[in-house]
Design a protein around this motif. Structure first.
Motif, PDB file in Angstrom:
ATOM      1  N   ASP A   1       5.704  11.222   5.544  1.00 34.13           N
ATOM      2  CA  ASP A   1       7.109  11.136   5.965  1.00 34.13           C
ATOM      3  C   ASP A   1       7.583   9.701   6.135  1.00 34.13           C
ATOM      4  O   ASP A   1       8.743   9.463   6.475  1.00 34.13           O
ATOM      5  CB  ASP A   1       7.323  11.910   7.269  1.00 34.13           C
ATOM      6  CG  ASP A   1       6.475  11.377   8.428  1.00 34.13           C
ATOM      7  OD1 ASP A   1       5.818  10.330   8.269  1.00 34.13           O
ATOM      8  OD2 ASP A   1       6.466  12.032   9.486  1.00 34.13           O
ATOM      9  N   GLY A   2       6.702   8.728   5.901  1.00 35.45           N
ATOM     10  CA  GLY A   2       7.071   7.328   5.978  1.00 35.45           C
ATOM     11  C   GLY A   2       7.117   6.754   7.376  1.00 35.45           C
ATOM     12  O   GLY A   2       7.373   5.553   7.548  1.00 35.45           O
ATOM     13  N   LYS A   3       6.836   7.572   8.402  1.00 38.03           N
ATOM     14  CA  LYS A   3       6.988   7.109   9.780  1.00 38.03           C
ATOM     15  C   LYS A   3       5.828   6.237  10.250  1.00 38.03           C
ATOM     16  O   LYS A   3       5.995   5.419  11.157  1.00 38.03           O
ATOM     17  CB  LYS A   3       7.177   8.304  10.708  1.00 38.03           C
ATOM     18  CG  LYS A   3       8.479   9.063  10.477  1.00 38.03           C
ATOM     19  CD  LYS A   3       8.631  10.230  11.428  1.00 38.03           C
ATOM     20  CE  LYS A   3       9.951  10.959  11.181  1.00 38.03           C
ATOM     21  NZ  LYS A   3      10.106  12.131  12.090  1.00 38.03           N
ATOM     22  N   LEU A   4       4.661   6.426   9.671  1.00 41.82           N
ATOM     23  CA  LEU A   4       3.486   5.649  10.065  1.00 41.82           C
ATOM     24  C   LEU A   4       3.068   4.759   8.913  1.00 41.82           C
ATOM     25  O   LEU A   4       2.927   5.228   7.771  1.00 41.82           O
ATOM     26  CB  LEU A   4       2.332   6.577  10.464  1.00 41.82           C
ATOM     27  CG  LEU A   4       2.585   7.511  11.653  1.00 41.82           C
ATOM     28  CD1 LEU A   4       1.399   8.431  11.855  1.00 41.82           C
ATOM     29  CD2 LEU A   4       2.889   6.716  12.908  1.00 41.82           C
ATOM     30  N   GLN A   5       2.870   3.486   9.220  1.00 39.64           N
ATOM     31  CA  GLN A   5       2.498   2.524   8.188  1.00 39.64           C
ATOM     32  C   GLN A   5       1.469   1.556   8.746  1.00 39.64           C
ATOM     33  O   GLN A   5       1.548   1.141   9.903  1.00 39.64           O
ATOM     34  CB  GLN A   5       3.731   1.748   7.712  1.00 39.64           C
ATOM     35  CG  GLN A   5       4.815   2.637   7.130  1.00 39.64           C
ATOM     36  CD  GLN A   5       6.138   1.928   6.968  1.00 39.64           C
ATOM     37  OE1 GLN A   5       6.244   0.739   7.194  1.00 39.64           O
ATOM     38  NE2 GLN A   5       7.164   2.664   6.565  1.00 39.64           N
ATOM     39  N   SER A   6       0.493   1.203   7.908  1.00 37.06           N
ATOM     40  CA  SER A   6      -0.494   0.192   8.283  1.00 37.06           C
ATOM     41  C   SER A   6      -0.866  -0.584   7.032  1.00 37.06           C
ATOM     42  O   SER A   6      -0.527  -0.184   5.905  1.00 37.06           O
ATOM     43  CB  SER A   6      -1.730   0.833   8.917  1.00 37.06           C
ATOM     44  OG  SER A   6      -2.366   1.718   8.007  1.00 37.06           O
ATOM     45  N   HIS A   7      -1.574  -1.691   7.224  1.00 37.45           N
ATOM     46  CA  HIS A   7      -1.907  -2.553   6.094  1.00 37.45           C
ATOM     47  C   HIS A   7      -3.337  -3.053   6.227  1.00 37.45           C
ATOM     48  O   HIS A   7      -3.748  -3.501   7.302  1.00 37.45           O
ATOM     49  CB  HIS A   7      -0.947  -3.740   6.017  1.00 37.45           C
ATOM     50  CG  HIS A   7      -1.181  -4.634   4.833  1.00 37.45           C
ATOM     51  ND1 HIS A   7      -0.760  -4.313   3.561  1.00 37.45           N
ATOM     52  CD2 HIS A   7      -1.808  -5.830   4.726  1.00 37.45           C
ATOM     53  CE1 HIS A   7      -1.099  -5.281   2.731  1.00 37.45           C
ATOM     54  NE2 HIS A   7      -1.750  -6.206   3.418  1.00 37.45           N
ATOM     55  N   VAL A   8      -4.094  -2.950   5.145  1.00 39.37           N
ATOM     56  CA  VAL A   8      -5.447  -3.491   5.065  1.00 39.37           C
ATOM     57  C   VAL A   8      -5.394  -4.729   4.186  1.00 39.37           C
ATOM     58  O   VAL A   8      -5.089  -4.633   2.990  1.00 39.37           O
ATOM     59  CB  VAL A   8      -6.428  -2.452   4.479  1.00 39.37           C
ATOM     60  CG1 VAL A   8      -7.806  -3.066   4.300  1.00 39.37           C
ATOM     61  CG2 VAL A   8      -6.497  -1.220   5.373  1.00 39.37           C
ATOM     62  N   SER A   9      -5.646  -5.881   4.755  1.00 38.50           N
ATOM     63  CA  SER A   9      -5.567  -7.136   4.000  1.00 38.50           C
ATOM     64  C   SER A   9      -6.810  -7.336   3.142  1.00 38.50           C
ATOM     65  O   SER A   9      -7.928  -7.049   3.571  1.00 38.50           O
ATOM     66  CB  SER A   9      -5.413  -8.316   4.964  1.00 38.50           C
ATOM     67  OG  SER A   9      -4.187  -8.249   5.648  1.00 38.50           O
ATOM     68  N   LEU A  10      -6.589  -7.868   1.949  1.00 39.40           N
ATOM     69  CA  LEU A  10      -7.679  -8.194   1.038  1.00 39.40           C
ATOM     70  C   LEU A  10      -7.437  -9.590   0.467  1.00 39.40           C
ATOM     71  O   LEU A  10      -6.295 -10.062   0.420  1.00 39.40           O
ATOM     72  CB  LEU A  10      -7.760  -7.156  -0.089  1.00 39.40           C
ATOM     73  CG  LEU A  10      -8.212  -5.765   0.354  1.00 39.40           C
ATOM     74  CD1 LEU A  10      -8.035  -4.751  -0.776  1.00 39.40           C
ATOM     75  CD2 LEU A  10      -9.661  -5.773   0.827  1.00 39.40           C
ATOM     76  N   PRO A  11      -8.498 -10.259   0.012  1.00 39.98           N
ATOM     77  CA  PRO A  11      -8.389 -11.672  -0.353  1.00 39.98           C
ATOM     78  C   PRO A  11      -7.882 -11.927  -1.771  1.00 39.98           C
ATOM     79  O   PRO A  11      -8.468 -12.703  -2.526  1.00 39.98           O
ATOM     80  CB  PRO A  11      -9.830 -12.173  -0.181  1.00 39.98           C
ATOM     81  CG  PRO A  11     -10.658 -10.983  -0.539  1.00 39.98           C
ATOM     82  CD  PRO A  11      -9.906  -9.797  -0.008  1.00 39.98           C
ATOM     83  N   ASP A  12      -6.777 -11.277  -2.152  1.00 40.76           N
ATOM     84  CA  ASP A  12      -6.199 -11.507  -3.469  1.00 40.76           C
ATOM     85  C   ASP A  12      -4.739 -11.101  -3.410  1.00 40.76           C
ATOM     86  O   ASP A  12      -4.424  -9.947  -3.096  1.00 40.76           O
ATOM     87  CB  ASP A  12      -6.940 -10.701  -4.544  1.00 40.76           C
ATOM     88  CG  ASP A  12      -6.567 -11.105  -5.961  1.00 40.76           C
ATOM     89  OD1 ASP A  12      -5.357 -11.272  -6.240  1.00 40.76           O
ATOM     90  OD2 ASP A  12      -7.475 -11.247  -6.803  1.00 40.76           O
ATOM     91  N   ARG A  13      -3.836 -12.021  -3.729  1.00 38.37           N
ATOM     92  CA  ARG A  13      -2.402 -11.714  -3.693  1.00 38.37           C
ATOM     93  C   ARG A  13      -2.013 -10.703  -4.758  1.00 38.37           C
ATOM     94  O   ARG A  13      -0.947 -10.095  -4.670  1.00 38.37           O
ATOM     95  CB  ARG A  13      -1.592 -12.997  -3.865  1.00 38.37           C
ATOM     96  CG  ARG A  13      -1.573 -13.868  -2.626  1.00 38.37           C
ATOM     97  CD  ARG A  13      -0.637 -15.037  -2.789  1.00 38.37           C
ATOM     98  NE  ARG A  13      -1.103 -15.992  -3.790  1.00 38.37           N
ATOM     99  CZ  ARG A  13      -0.328 -16.924  -4.335  1.00 38.37           C
ATOM    100  NH1 ARG A  13       0.940 -17.002  -4.016  1.00 38.37           N
ATOM    101  NH2 ARG A  13      -0.830 -17.762  -5.205  1.00 38.37           N
ATOM    102  N   PHE A  14      -2.859 -10.537  -5.776  1.00 40.83           N
ATOM    103  CA  PHE A  14      -2.591  -9.539  -6.807  1.00 40.83           C
ATOM    104  C   PHE A  14      -3.606  -8.403  -6.704  1.00 40.83           C
ATOM    105  O   PHE A  14      -4.370  -8.128  -7.627  1.00 40.83           O
ATOM    106  CB  PHE A  14      -2.561 -10.191  -8.195  1.00 40.83           C
ATOM    107  CG  PHE A  14      -1.179 -10.649  -8.581  1.00 40.83           C
ATOM    108  CD1 PHE A  14      -0.412  -9.924  -9.467  1.00 40.83           C
ATOM    109  CD2 PHE A  14      -0.628 -11.780  -8.005  1.00 40.83           C
ATOM    110  CE1 PHE A  14       0.878 -10.324  -9.792  1.00 40.83           C
ATOM    111  CE2 PHE A  14       0.649 -12.199  -8.313  1.00 40.83           C
ATOM    112  CZ  PHE A  14       1.417 -11.465  -9.213  1.00 40.83           C
ATOM    113  N   THR A  15      -3.594  -7.736  -5.539  1.00 38.68           N
ATOM    114  CA  THR A  15      -4.311  -6.468  -5.364  1.00 38.68           C
ATOM    115  C   THR A  15      -3.463  -5.410  -6.051  1.00 38.68           C
ATOM    116  O   THR A  15      -2.366  -5.090  -5.587  1.00 38.68           O
ATOM    117  CB  THR A  15      -4.483  -6.144  -3.879  1.00 38.68           C
ATOM    118  OG1 THR A  15      -5.218  -7.198  -3.241  1.00 38.68           O
ATOM    119  CG2 THR A  15      -5.222  -4.832  -3.693  1.00 38.68           C
ATOM    120  N   THR A  16      -3.953  -4.881  -7.174  1.00 39.41           N
ATOM    121  CA  THR A  16      -3.071  -4.120  -8.057  1.00 39.41           C
ATOM    122  C   THR A  16      -3.278  -2.607  -8.080  1.00 39.41           C
ATOM    123  O   THR A  16      -2.347  -1.867  -8.411  1.00 39.41           O
ATOM    124  CB  THR A  16      -3.205  -4.619  -9.506  1.00 39.41           C
ATOM    125  OG1 THR A  16      -4.578  -4.551  -9.889  1.00 39.41           O
ATOM    126  CG2 THR A  16      -2.696  -6.051  -9.638  1.00 39.41           C
TER     127      THR A  16
END
Length: 311
Positions: free
Chosen positions: A257-272
């Motif tokens: 539903d778009g209400k919950l969001q999180s982010h896992v960072s990785l060491p590449d600006r082009f995580t594709t």
């Protein structure tokens, strides 16, 4: 989230479209190399098919073949920090198309290069439904002073039918289905937005009216803020949409539903791109395209959704 990250292979030429195979290998594309490539668990790299152009998204079909979205090719640049990235339509651009590859022989054939009278420009990502057909996105191509608007399409494996789901669409990239197959998601690159269509039948969707620009409903909009871009996606067993995220570099996880969001960072600006595999579908294989690597993130907290036609 604590993660155990393992590098499987490096030196790849802008990898994308990973598929976790049942023998432990990963089949992916190398867009800049123009190949479909297999990587074994010990990191050995071998070419399955030399496709040319710009093979991009990939998925196993009901016949066991790999279906490829070929974007026709890019021009590339290398930034001062070593990030290798596409910048425009290739000088030797060979046209967009959908291709089918026999994994045993490496032979391939072309299924589509037009849909309802218009040529494909930059096919990008693909997902199969339970009916044996597939949805795919066409990002379009960017040139020095202009760019295409793309589309979302539906095709069949025999190549006799392809239809428009939505067109024109601004930079549609990753595409995926919900666990029940009733929702079609796609990621918009430039706006870092996730959109959804309600599926009403094979290759059929319900469309919203104005002000929706293409008939979809918006699930999430630029949750990471300035400069973020969205690329390809996968869905987990709970229906969360896991989107490979450019510029911020990592995986953005968005509830249905778009209400919950999180982010896992990785060491590449082009995580594709990413896919699920391994024991209990709890390993995430991720393409770090700017640095040319394939990595595995083990013990992901939610298992991945089993695809309709797993490898």
């Amino acid at each position: 989230m604590r993660m155990k990250i393992r590098e499987i292979a490096s030196g790849l030429q802008f990898p994308e479209g990973p598929i976790a195979m049942d023998d432990g290998s990963v089949v992916l594309v190398e867009i800049a190399r123009g190949t479909l490539t297999r990587i074994t668990p010990d990191g050995k790299v071998s070419v399955v098919a030399d496709l040319g152009g710009g093979p991009n998204g990939a998925a196993i079909g009901p016949d066991g073949a790999v279906y490829i979205c070929n974007n026709g090719g890019f021009n590339y640049t290398t930034e001062s920090d070593g990030c290798f990235r596409p910048i425009s339509q290739a000088n030797d651009y060979s046209g967009g198309r959908i291709e089918r590859v026999n994994l045993n022989t490496g032979k391939f054939d072309r299924l589509y290069d037009t849909v309802e009278g218009l040529g494909l420009r930059g096919p990008n990502d693909i997902v199969f439904d339970a009916h044996g057909g597939f949805y795919f996105s066409d990002l379009g191509k960017a040139r020095h002073s202009d760019m295409d608007r793309g589309g979302i399409y539906y095709g069949t494996t025999h190549g006799a039918l392809a239809s428009v789901i939505a067109r024109p669409v601004m930079t549609p990239n990753g595409i995926a289905l919900s666990p029940d197959g009733q929702t079609l998601y796609y990621a918009e690159t430039e706006g870092a937005r996730v959109w959804a269509f309600d599926v009403t039948g094979a290759g059929q969707v319900h469309k919203e009216g104005w002000p929706s620009p293409q008939g979809a409903r918006m699930i999430a909009a630029s949750p990471g803020g300035l400069y973020q871009r969205f690329d390809s996606m996968a869905v987990d067993a709970l229906g969360n949409v896991c989107v490979a995220t450019l510029m911020h570099g990592g995986i953005t996880i968005i509830s249905p539903d778009g209400k919950l969001q999180s982010h896992v960072s990785l060491p590449d600006r082009f995580t594709t791109n990413l896919c699920f595999g391994g024991p209990d579908n709890r390993t995430v294989f991720v393409t770090l395209s700017g640095s040319g690597k394939l990595i595995a993130i083990e013990d992901w907290p939610v298992p991945g959704l089993t695809l309709n036609y797993p490898a």
